[in-house]
Scaffold this motif. Structure first.
Motif, mmCIF file in Angstrom:
data_model
loop_
_atom_site.group_PDB
_atom_site.id
_atom_site.type_symbol
_atom_site.label_atom_id
_atom_site.label_comp_id
_atom_site.label_asym_id
_atom_site.label_seq_id
_atom_site.Cartn_x
_atom_site.Cartn_y
_atom_site.Cartn_z
ATOM 1 N N ASP A 110 22.653 0.870 10.768
ATOM 2 C CA ASP A 110 22.143 0.857 9.395
ATOM 3 C C ASP A 110 21.081 -0.227 9.160
ATOM 4 O O ASP A 110 21.247 -1.102 8.295
ATOM 5 C CB ASP A 110 23.297 0.671 8.402
ATOM 6 C CG ASP A 110 22.944 1.209 7.019
ATOM 7 O OD1 ASP A 110 22.156 2.177 6.938
ATOM 8 O OD2 ASP A 110 23.437 0.658 6.023
ATOM 9 N N ARG A 144 18.051 2.571 6.123
ATOM 10 C CA ARG A 144 17.672 2.421 4.721
ATOM 11 C C ARG A 144 16.186 2.090 4.662
ATOM 12 O O ARG A 144 15.634 1.507 5.597
ATOM 13 C CB ARG A 144 18.477 1.299 4.076
ATOM 14 C CG ARG A 144 19.960 1.599 3.929
ATOM 15 C CD ARG A 144 20.715 0.384 3.436
ATOM 16 N NE ARG A 144 20.858 -0.626 4.498
ATOM 17 C CZ ARG A 144 20.855 -1.933 4.295
ATOM 18 N NH1 ARG A 144 20.648 -2.418 3.077
ATOM 19 N NH2 ARG A 144 21.021 -2.771 5.299
ATOM 20 N N ASP A 155 8.471 7.869 -7.723
ATOM 21 C CA ASP A 155 9.599 8.582 -8.321
ATOM 22 C C ASP A 155 9.595 10.055 -7.920
ATOM 23 O O ASP A 155 10.660 10.664 -7.754
ATOM 24 C CB ASP A 155 9.552 8.463 -9.846
ATOM 25 C CG ASP A 155 9.883 7.055 -10.315
ATOM 26 O OD1 ASP A 155 10.511 6.301 -9.547
ATOM 27 O OD2 ASP A 155 9.504 6.701 -11.450
ATOM 28 N N LEU A 169 11.035 10.183 -4.494
ATOM 29 C CA LEU A 169 12.454 9.845 -4.593
ATOM 30 C C LEU A 169 13.269 11.034 -5.082
ATOM 31 O O LEU A 169 14.369 11.306 -4.575
ATOM 32 C CB LEU A 169 12.617 8.657 -5.544
ATOM 33 C CG LEU A 169 13.862 7.784 -5.396
ATOM 34 C CD1 LEU A 169 13.890 7.119 -4.030
ATOM 35 C CD2 LEU A 169 13.880 6.729 -6.496
ATOM 36 N N GLU A 173 17.435 13.856 -0.501
ATOM 37 C CA GLU A 173 18.875 14.108 -0.609
ATOM 38 C C GLU A 173 19.648 12.809 -0.818
ATOM 39 O O GLU A 173 20.696 12.804 -1.448
ATOM 40 C CB GLU A 173 19.374 14.811 0.660
ATOM 41 C CG GLU A 173 18.808 16.202 0.867
ATOM 42 C CD GLU A 173 19.307 16.845 2.143
ATOM 43 O OE1 GLU A 173 20.178 16.232 2.818
ATOM 44 O OE2 GLU A 173 18.842 17.944 2.474
ATOM 45 N N ARG A 174 19.116 11.688 -0.290
ATOM 46 C CA ARG A 174 19.807 10.405 -0.395
ATOM 47 C C ARG A 174 18.874 9.339 -1.001
ATOM 48 O O ARG A 174 18.493 8.384 -0.329
ATOM 49 C CB ARG A 174 20.292 9.947 0.983
ATOM 50 C CG ARG A 174 21.381 10.789 1.602
ATOM 51 C CD ARG A 174 22.708 10.601 0.886
ATOM 52 N NE ARG A 174 23.090 9.203 0.748
ATOM 53 C CZ ARG A 174 23.735 8.514 1.705
ATOM 54 N NH1 ARG A 174 24.047 9.086 2.859
ATOM 55 N NH2 ARG A 174 24.075 7.248 1.508
ATOM 56 N N PRO A 175 18.513 9.490 -2.266
ATOM 57 C CA PRO A 175 17.636 8.482 -2.880
ATOM 58 C C PRO A 175 18.276 7.100 -2.947
ATOM 59 O O PRO A 175 17.582 6.098 -3.072
ATOM 60 C CB PRO A 175 17.368 9.048 -4.280
ATOM 61 C CG PRO A 175 18.534 9.957 -4.555
ATOM 62 C CD PRO A 175 18.868 10.550 -3.223
ATOM 63 N N ASP A 176 19.609 7.057 -2.849
ATOM 64 C CA ASP A 176 20.306 5.775 -2.878
ATOM 65 C C ASP A 176 20.012 4.938 -1.640
ATOM 66 O O ASP A 176 20.313 3.732 -1.619
ATOM 67 C CB ASP A 176 21.818 6.003 -2.966
ATOM 68 C CG ASP A 176 22.348 6.832 -1.800
ATOM 69 O OD1 ASP A 176 21.893 7.985 -1.636
ATOM 70 O OD2 ASP A 176 23.198 6.326 -1.044
ATOM 71 N N ARG A 177 19.393 5.549 -0.627
ATOM 72 C CA ARG A 177 19.063 4.836 0.604
ATOM 73 C C ARG A 177 17.704 4.133 0.512
ATOM 74 O O ARG A 177 17.245 3.537 1.491
ATOM 75 C CB ARG A 177 19.040 5.817 1.775
ATOM 76 C CG ARG A 177 20.346 6.546 2.026
ATOM 77 C CD ARG A 177 21.293 5.719 2.834
ATOM 78 N NE ARG A 177 20.868 5.592 4.228
ATOM 79 C CZ ARG A 177 21.397 4.723 5.076
ATOM 80 N NH1 ARG A 177 22.339 3.869 4.664
ATOM 81 N NH2 ARG A 177 20.989 4.666 6.335
ATOM 82 N N THR A 201 15.291 1.328 -1.483
ATOM 83 C CA THR A 201 15.236 0.165 -2.370
ATOM 84 C C THR A 201 13.788 -0.289 -2.490
ATOM 85 O O THR A 201 13.097 -0.444 -1.474
ATOM 86 C CB THR A 201 16.080 -1.001 -1.828
ATOM 87 O OG1 THR A 201 17.436 -0.583 -1.707
ATOM 88 C CG2 THR A 201 16.002 -2.212 -2.755
#
Length: 211
Positions: free
Chosen positions: A91, A118, A133, A136, A140-144, A146
């Motif tokens: 990761d 990430r 945006d 983003l 599928e994994r916008p949480d990845r 920052t």
């Protein structure tokens, strides 16, 4: 024992400039990285380069020397996903600029990239957040992903090559050690070739190879 936090920062670095160094420095601080793998792509799949991998590696070693966390090496993979697969890190944080993130859909297997690392995306004042945006929203994994802000430094490798070819100064655009070696090795200078109207000199003259 606490897990080691590893970051990756890749590019052609033809040549590395102060913007690259600032992104690496701020990204290292923002994500509290213990190691930052600076990967000099041998044969970038998305752009042409003017100098050999060995020279770009040499310049990158000079540019990132002030960062204690930086470990500079050549990357034999043209595509990010293949490089990440080969590294097989736990990761890591892959650092990149907002312009590169805006073009993420053109990357090879971007969703797999996000599964392997990430993304730490450096933004700057004035860059249209709507562009980021939009990318983003399609992941599928916008949480990845920052975002972090860096000081805007209006500089690019292509501009530096152009300035050198035209005999213009590049002080302040590249680290001093890099500027000194560009001068010493006579990199990016334009040499006359009647058949093509001139070209950039991307290799050192005989007897001036980096050591």
């Amino acid at each position: 024992m606490a897990a080691v936090s590893v970051g990756i920062f890749g590019g052609a670095f033809d040549p590395p400039h102060v913007g690259h160094v600032e992104l690496a420095r701020v990204g290292t601080e923002r994500f509290e990285l213990d190691r930052l793998l600076v990967r000099v792509v041998e044969d970038p799949g998305h752009k042409e380069v003017s100098t050999s991998p060995q020279i770009r590696l040499f310049l990158a070693e000079l540019a990132f020397a002030p960062l204690d966390e930086a470990e500079i090496s050549l990357d034999p993979f043209p595509r990010t996903v293949d490089s990440l697969e080969a590294l097989a890190l736990d990761d890591p944080v892959f650092l990149l600029g907002a312009d590169e993130f805006a073009a993420l859909s053109s990357w090879k297997d971007p969703e797999r990239v996000l599964a392997l690392a990430r993304l730490g995306v450096a933004t700057r004042p004035g860059f249209a957040r709507s562009r980021l945006d939009e990318v983003l929203a399609g992941l599928e994994r916008p949480d990845r992903v920052t975002f972090f802000e860096i000081e805007p430094l209006p500089v690019s490798s292509s501009e530096i090559r152009s300035r050198v070819a035209q005999g213009q100064p590049i002080d302040g655009l590249v680290p001093p050690a890099v500027r000194a070696e560009i001068d010493r090795l006579e990199l990016y200078r334009r040499v006359d070739r009647p058949e093509d109207g001139g070209m950039l000199r991307g290799e050192p003259t005989e007897g001036t190879t980096p050591t």
